[in-house]
Design a protein around this motif. Sequence first.
Motif, mmCIF file in Angstrom:
data_model
loop_
_atom_site.group_PDB
_atom_site.id
_atom_site.type_symbol
_atom_site.label_atom_id
_atom_site.label_comp_id
_atom_site.label_asym_id
_atom_site.label_seq_id
_atom_site.Cartn_x
_atom_site.Cartn_y
_atom_site.Cartn_z
ATOM 1 N N UNK A 40 0.846 -1.197 0.000
ATOM 2 C CA UNK A 40 0.000 0.000 0.000
ATOM 3 C C UNK A 40 0.879 1.242 0.000
ATOM 4 N N UNK A 41 0.425 2.255 -0.713
ATOM 5 C CA UNK A 41 1.155 3.514 -0.742
ATOM 6 C C UNK A 41 1.218 4.094 0.667
ATOM 7 N N UNK A 42 2.386 4.487 1.086
ATOM 8 C CA UNK A 42 2.561 4.992 2.449
ATOM 9 C C UNK A 42 1.925 6.372 2.657
ATOM 10 N N UNK A 43 1.481 7.020 1.601
ATOM 11 C CA UNK A 43 0.886 8.346 1.737
ATOM 12 C C UNK A 43 -0.630 8.365 1.695
ATOM 13 N N UNK A 44 -1.277 7.212 1.835
ATOM 14 C CA UNK A 44 -2.736 7.154 1.759
ATOM 15 C C UNK A 44 -3.397 7.767 2.988
ATOM 16 N N UNK A 45 -4.533 8.411 2.767
ATOM 17 C CA UNK A 45 -5.354 8.861 3.895
ATOM 18 C C UNK A 45 -5.987 7.630 4.538
ATOM 19 N N UNK A 47 -9.126 6.919 4.848
ATOM 20 C CA UNK A 47 -10.219 6.476 3.966
ATOM 21 C C UNK A 47 -9.659 5.701 2.775
ATOM 22 N N UNK A 48 -8.609 6.235 2.140
ATOM 23 C CA UNK A 48 -7.980 5.555 1.008
ATOM 24 C C UNK A 48 -7.360 4.227 1.446
ATOM 25 N N UNK A 49 -6.761 4.217 2.624
ATOM 26 C CA UNK A 49 -6.128 3.006 3.146
ATOM 27 C C UNK A 49 -7.166 1.889 3.302
ATOM 28 N N UNK A 50 -8.296 2.209 3.922
ATOM 29 C CA UNK A 50 -9.362 1.234 4.121
ATOM 30 C C UNK A 50 -9.840 0.670 2.789
ATOM 31 N N UNK A 51 -10.152 1.548 1.847
ATOM 32 C CA UNK A 51 -10.703 1.115 0.559
ATOM 33 C C UNK A 51 -9.685 0.321 -0.247
ATOM 34 N N UNK A 52 -8.440 0.768 -0.248
ATOM 35 C CA UNK A 52 -7.396 0.072 -1.005
ATOM 36 C C UNK A 52 -7.088 -1.282 -0.380
ATOM 37 N N UNK A 53 -7.003 -1.332 0.934
ATOM 38 C CA UNK A 53 -6.748 -2.608 1.598
ATOM 39 C C UNK A 53 -7.869 -3.600 1.301
ATOM 40 N N UNK A 54 -9.128 -3.171 1.375
ATOM 41 C CA UNK A 54 -10.244 -4.058 1.048
ATOM 42 C C UNK A 54 -10.121 -4.564 -0.386
ATOM 43 N N UNK A 55 -9.824 -3.672 -1.295
ATOM 44 C CA UNK A 55 -9.687 -4.020 -2.710
ATOM 45 C C UNK A 55 -8.586 -5.070 -2.921
#
Length: 138
Positions: A40-45, A47-55
Amino acid sequence: MVSVEDLLRHAEQLGVKLVEHPLPKGYCGFYLHPQRIICLDSGLSQRQYLCTLQHELIHAEFRDDGCSPTGKPELRARRETASRLIDLREYAACENEYSNDLFHIALELDVTKQVIEDYRELVLPKMIAQQHNFVNSR
């Protein structure tokens, strides 16, 4: 609502390791199946972290080994992410309150605008078709 902690536990259950690293612009994360790693990109917010991790966890669940942005595995991951992160009743209430303001709907549901777009394009039509088929089969 699914939390980051829920997703981290799920990753552990799947035997998937998570790493964070600065990624090129436009990339939030990716899954490497042979190594069972989600980056995961270390600069995610948050909200972005949650959505990207789920994806990316959906890619891990299906053992996707690379995929194109328009391929079936990617569309499945986008559809499943939206389906798992958005509750229909909560979405309907936000849609009623904010109409077509995707930004405010996303803020209210604590997901990204992309997940809202995917919910509208990939989840809702399927739900409507299933309901239509159910009604017509009676």
